[in-house]
Design an enzyme around this catalytic site. Structure first.
Site, PDB file in Angstrom:
ATOM      1  N   SER A  50      48.728   5.870  62.598  1.00 45.44           N
ATOM      2  CA  SER A  50      48.240   5.367  61.362  1.00 45.44           C
ATOM      3  C   SER A  50      49.663   5.374  60.499  1.00 45.44           C
ATOM      4  O   SER A  50      50.539   6.086  60.835  1.00 45.44           O
ATOM      5  CB  SER A  50      47.360   6.446  60.771  1.00 45.44           C
ATOM      6  OG  SER A  50      48.021   7.647  60.547  1.00 45.44           O
ATOM      7  N   ASP A  84      46.988   1.811  63.467  1.00 49.27           N
ATOM      8  CA  ASP A  84      45.870   1.999  62.959  1.00 49.27           C
ATOM      9  C   ASP A  84      45.646   1.634  61.352  1.00 49.27           C
ATOM     10  O   ASP A  84      46.631   2.260  60.553  1.00 49.27           O
ATOM     11  CB  ASP A  84      45.387   3.497  63.200  1.00 49.27           C
ATOM     12  CG  ASP A  84      44.026   3.797  63.105  1.00 49.27           C
ATOM     13  OD1 ASP A  84      43.261   2.778  63.058  1.00 49.27           O
ATOM     14  OD2 ASP A  84      43.819   4.929  62.824  1.00 49.27           O
ATOM     15  N   HIS A  85      45.088   1.036  60.624  1.00 47.24           N
ATOM     16  CA  HIS A  85      44.869   0.719  59.396  1.00 47.24           C
ATOM     17  C   HIS A  85      46.269   0.217  58.640  1.00 47.24           C
ATOM     18  O   HIS A  85      46.568   1.071  57.729  1.00 47.24           O
ATOM     19  CB  HIS A  85      44.420   2.104  58.610  1.00 47.24           C
ATOM     20  CG  HIS A  85      42.729   2.301  59.094  1.00 47.24           C
ATOM     21  ND1 HIS A  85      41.842   1.664  58.428  1.00 47.24           N
ATOM     22  CD2 HIS A  85      42.634   3.333  59.893  1.00 47.24           C
ATOM     23  CE1 HIS A  85      40.651   2.109  58.606  1.00 47.24           C
ATOM     24  NE2 HIS A  85      40.878   3.097  59.791  1.00 47.24           N
ATOM     25  N   GLY A 183      36.613  10.733  59.262  1.00 52.34           N
ATOM     26  CA  GLY A 183      36.639  12.274  59.100  1.00 52.34           C
ATOM     27  C   GLY A 183      35.773  13.171  59.754  1.00 52.34           C
ATOM     28  O   GLY A 183      34.728  12.767  60.359  1.00 52.34           O
ATOM     29  N   HIS A 215      35.368   2.193  64.315  1.00 49.40           N
ATOM     30  CA  HIS A 215      36.297   3.355  63.626  1.00 49.40           C
ATOM     31  C   HIS A 215      35.378   4.401  63.346  1.00 49.40           C
ATOM     32  O   HIS A 215      34.039   4.410  63.320  1.00 49.40           O
ATOM     33  CB  HIS A 215      36.931   2.852  62.309  1.00 49.40           C
ATOM     34  CG  HIS A 215      37.874   1.907  62.652  1.00 49.40           C
ATOM     35  ND1 HIS A 215      39.198   2.289  62.186  1.00 49.40           N
ATOM     36  CD2 HIS A 215      38.018   0.782  63.245  1.00 49.40           C
ATOM     37  CE1 HIS A 215      40.282   1.201  62.335  1.00 49.40           C
ATOM     38  NE2 HIS A 215      39.529   0.349  63.113  1.00 49.40           N
ATOM     39  N   GLY A 216      35.694   5.670  62.910  1.00 46.83           N
ATOM     40  CA  GLY A 216      35.179   6.875  62.313  1.00 46.83           C
ATOM     41  C   GLY A 216      34.230   7.223  63.475  1.00 46.83           C
ATOM     42  O   GLY A 216      33.083   7.602  63.167  1.00 46.83           O
ATOM     43  N   SER A 218      34.265   9.873  65.759  1.00 50.16           N
ATOM     44  CA  SER A 218      34.262  11.195  66.289  1.00 50.16           C
ATOM     45  C   SER A 218      32.990  11.800  66.144  1.00 50.16           C
ATOM     46  O   SER A 218      32.344  11.519  65.307  1.00 50.16           O
ATOM     47  CB  SER A 218      35.050  12.125  65.348  1.00 50.16           C
ATOM     48  OG  SER A 218      36.547  11.236  65.455  1.00 50.16           O
TER      49      SER A 218
END
Ligand SMILES: [Zn+2]
Length: 313
Positions: A50, A84-85, A183, A215-216, A218
């Protein structure tokens, strides 16, 4: 083999009903933990950096750490290096010019037409240089480095926009918002996080054969949260996406699943436990070894139980 693009990986993953893990890298131990696990399981892998990682480790260190991983794995597995991003054309161009094989242009917070414009600009430049591009449509909630979106402004991807967006930008894969979130504090305690597999199905119907990215994603393993808290940490109410839902998504058009927070938790749990159990240790190699090993075990678990990419190298 040198670093590869994700084209071949995604094609095989789409046809084979599995996904490739895209793991965020920030230092040597994280790169090693990820690639050792991928190598042992013969799994292709995406190492992604990132803007925050580039700020922390410097672009040159990240690039050479990933090249070291390619060398150390004896070319046994395909490895892609992904941005990333990417927030704008300039950061994407910088990565394309400096050895990345894949970049993400994240125009998801811009108005629709502007998102198309910047995504197309990056795709045109990238393709001239043999690099592939991921763009994003819809907005994920949560916090990840420089990306911070409040839950109220998050928006699911509109399936009616995806064909127009992909055709007009020429991007190679599409990140969509279907209920995942960035997050470790994605969801309020007591809520039942779930992925909108129905929206995913609508998108797949409109874009058959096209690689989708989550994405996101986790899962916030509770054993690591518990270890961190047992050994002096204070993580309250951290929860993630249930792994069985991610496995379902991986069986369809989702070809890339991003994992960052779980690596951070695994690393921190290993370091905290070590330092508390051995208060006299002060050699970073001692406690970072435990962090690195936790990363490796976590990635093994993801490859086997979530991604399904074992023995696909
Ligand atoms: Zn993300």
């Amino acid at each position: 083999m040198p670093l590869v693009t994700t084209t071949e990986m995604f094609k095989k993953a789409y046809d084979g009903g599995y996904a490739i893990g895209a793991f965020n890298v920030n230092n040597m131990e994280i790169v090693q933990g990820i690639t050792e696990a991928a190598r042992e399981l013969h799994s292709p892998v995406i190492l992604q950096a990132s803007a925050g990682a580039r700020k922390y480790a410097q672009a040159a260190y990240l690039k050479h750490l990933v090249e070291a991983a390619v060398e150390a794995t004896n070319d046994e597995i395909p490895i892609a290096l992904h941005l990333d991003h990417g927030a704008d054309f300039d950061i994407c161009k910088d990565c394309i010019d400096n050895g990345f094989t894949s970049v993400m242009i994240d125009g998801s917070s811009r108005p629709y037409e502007e998102n198309i414009e910047v995504s197309k600009q990056v795709a045109d430049y990238a393709h001239e240089h043999g690099v592939v591009v991921e763009a994003e449509l819809g907005t994920l909630a949560g916090i990840e480095d420089d990306v911070n979106v409040a839950a109220e402004t998050a928006q699911y991807t509109d399936p009616d926009q995806v064909v127009d967006f992909v055709n007009r930008t020429g991007v190679d894969s599409l990140a969509i918002a279907i209920g995942t979130s960035h997050g470790a504090y994605k969801f309020k305690p007591g809520t039942q996080p779930h992925i909108r597999l129905d929206i995913l199905a609508d998108i797949v119907e409109k874009l058959p054969g096209f690689p989708i990215v989550l994405h996101g994603s986790s899962s916030v393993p509770q054993e690591h949260v518990k270890t961190i808290n047992e050994y002096g940490g204070a993580l309250q109410g951290a929860i993630g996406i249930p792994e069985d839902q991610l496995r379902e998504a991986a069986k369809s058009a989702v070809c890339k699943i991003n994992i960052d927070s779980d690596l951070r938790l695994a690393m921190t749990a290993g370091v905290r436990e070590h330092l508390t159990k051995y208060p006299s240790h002060f050699d970073p190699r001692q406690y970072l070894s435990d962090g690195r090993n936790n990363v490796k075990v976590l990635v093994r678990d993801k490859i086997i139980n979530v991604l399904g990419s074992e023995n696909k190298a």
